[in-house]
Design an enzyme around this catalytic site. Structure first.
Site, short mmCIF file in Angstrom:
data_model
loop_
_atom_site.label_atom_id
_atom_site.label_comp_id
_atom_site.label_asym_id
_atom_site.label_seq_id
_atom_site.Cartn_x
_atom_site.Cartn_y
_atom_site.Cartn_z
N ASN A 14 15.94 9.37 -10.24
CA ASN A 14 15.05 8.65 -11.15
C ASN A 14 15.24 9.27 -12.53
O ASN A 14 14.75 10.36 -12.80
CB ASN A 14 13.59 8.82 -10.66
CG ASN A 14 12.59 8.28 -11.66
OD1 ASN A 14 12.96 7.57 -12.60
ND2 ASN A 14 11.32 8.62 -11.46
N LYS A 16 14.05 8.41 -15.24
CA LYS A 16 12.88 8.25 -16.13
C LYS A 16 13.35 7.79 -17.51
O LYS A 16 14.33 7.05 -17.59
CB LYS A 16 12.08 9.56 -16.19
CG LYS A 16 11.75 10.08 -14.79
CD LYS A 16 10.66 11.09 -14.78
CE LYS A 16 10.42 11.54 -13.34
NZ LYS A 16 9.24 12.37 -13.18
N HIS A 100 5.37 4.24 -9.23
CA HIS A 100 5.56 5.65 -9.54
C HIS A 100 4.27 6.20 -10.15
O HIS A 100 3.58 5.50 -10.89
CB HIS A 100 6.74 5.84 -10.51
CG HIS A 100 7.10 7.28 -10.69
ND1 HIS A 100 6.39 8.11 -11.53
CD2 HIS A 100 8.06 8.04 -10.12
CE1 HIS A 100 6.93 9.33 -11.46
NE2 HIS A 100 7.93 9.31 -10.60
N GLU A 102 3.66 8.01 -12.57
CA GLU A 102 3.56 7.92 -14.03
C GLU A 102 3.13 6.51 -14.45
O GLU A 102 2.45 6.33 -15.46
CB GLU A 102 4.90 8.33 -14.67
CG GLU A 102 5.08 9.85 -14.60
CD GLU A 102 6.52 10.32 -14.45
OE1 GLU A 102 7.45 9.57 -14.76
OE2 GLU A 102 6.69 11.48 -14.00
N GLU A 171 5.39 11.29 -3.15
CA GLU A 171 5.55 12.21 -4.27
C GLU A 171 4.19 12.76 -4.67
O GLU A 171 3.44 12.09 -5.40
CB GLU A 171 6.15 11.47 -5.48
CG GLU A 171 7.52 10.90 -5.25
CD GLU A 171 8.25 10.66 -6.57
OE1 GLU A 171 9.32 11.25 -6.75
OE2 GLU A 171 7.74 9.91 -7.41
N GLY A 177 7.80 17.18 -11.68
CA GLY A 177 8.17 17.77 -12.96
C GLY A 177 7.50 19.10 -13.24
O GLY A 177 7.55 19.62 -14.36
N SER A 213 10.05 17.77 -7.80
CA SER A 213 10.79 19.02 -8.02
C SER A 213 11.81 19.33 -6.92
O SER A 213 11.98 20.48 -6.53
CB SER A 213 9.82 20.20 -8.21
OG SER A 213 8.99 19.97 -9.33
P1 PGA Z 1 10.95 15.56 -10.51
O1 PGA Z 1 10.46 14.02 -10.53
O2 PGA Z 1 12.06 15.66 -9.51
O3 PGA Z 1 11.41 15.83 -11.91
O4 PGA Z 1 9.77 16.37 -10.12
C1 PGA Z 1 10.43 13.25 -9.37
C2 PGA Z 1 9.93 11.88 -9.69
O5 PGA Z 1 9.03 11.73 -10.53
O6 PGA Z 1 10.41 10.87 -9.12
#
Ligand code: PGA
Length: 249
Positions: A14, A16, A100, A102, A171, A177, A213
């Site tokens: 992803n 982003k 997601h 976010e 997640e 993140g 992560s």
């Molecule tokens: P990350 O993000 O691996 O940077 O923690 C995962 C995601 O948001 O899909």
């Protein structure tokens, strides 16, 4: 049937809101050059809309598939700024992330809207990757299962035939993140809870990815868990070598 045997591993990057045409070109060239180290694993990247053309041209024939990070619930019309599932099909998208955290947090996406987006993707022949996960406060209050169940309810209500064509990504918001990862055992517990609901619907073979992560250093122990079928990878998917090592784990 042992469904673990029929669930091929899936690793999705992803990106982003990251990338430029130049940095993408480097990353994509690296992925194409290195993908031979990846076996028995479906590998994909979900990229910002403007780069779908670039990604489809670069990855065509590589064995790596691609998708988007969001989709409109509408088919077409006066919806300025929205992107429809048929537009994604036009660019050869195989996947789209929906719900997601976010988007849920920053754009107020509801559980119902997420299910509507998943359905729009399915209608266009694209696999929705439905993201669910609890916040730190919800986890600390012991409400993880309740939150996951609530988020999944409108999605599961679409019925077994639809859900069979989806991927679920767990997640935990507190692990995205942040560098904090759920322990493999913590993640497995939630994955088993999700699997039980899928089994109840009659679709135990649906793949469940873990995200938050994920790095090359923790991928192997996560993938060793019986109900973890792969990963949704954010930050580490922007580093060619790291992303390939996760997929090869
Ligand atoms: P990350 O993000 O691996 O940077 O923690 C995962 C995601 O948001 O899909």
């Amino acid at each position: 049937m042992n469904t673990a045997l029929v669930r091929k591993r899936l690793v999705i990057g992803n990106w982003k809101m990251h990338g430029t045409q130049a940095s993408n070109a480097m990353l994509l060239t690296g992925l194409c050059a290195g993908v031979a180290v990846v076996h028995d694993c479906d590998l994909a990247v979900c990229v910002p809309f403007p780069y779908l053309g670039q990604v489809s041209a670069s990855l065509h024939g590589s064995g790596i598939s691609w998708g988007a990070q969001d989709v409109s619930k509408h088919e077409q019309g006066a919806f300025t700024g929205e992107v429809s599932s048929s537009m994604l099909t036009d660019f050869g998208c195989r996947w789209v992330l929906v719900g997601h955290s976010e988007r849920r947090t920053l754009h107020g996406e509801t559980d119902t809207l997420v299910a509507e987006k998943a359905l729009a993707a399915l209608k266009a022949g694209i696999t929705p990757v439905v993201c669910v996960g609890e916040t730190l406060a919800e986890q600390e209050a012991g409400r993880t299962n309740e939150v996951i169940q609530r988020q999944l309810a409108p999605v599961l209500a679409l019925g077994a035939d639809s859900v069979a064509k989806m991927v679920i990504a767990y997640e935990p918001v507190w692990a995205i993140g942040t560098g904090l990862t759920a322990t493999p055992e913590q993640a497995q517990e939630v994955h088993a809870f999700i699997r039980a609901q899928l089994s109840e619907l009659g679709v135990p073979q649906v793949r469940i990815l873990y995200g938050g992560s994920v790095k090359a250093s923790n991928a192997l122990s996560l993938f060793a868990m019986s109900d973890i079928d792969g990963a949704l990878v954010g930050g580490a998917s922007l580093v060619t070598e790291e992303f390939l090592r996760i997929a090869a784990a």
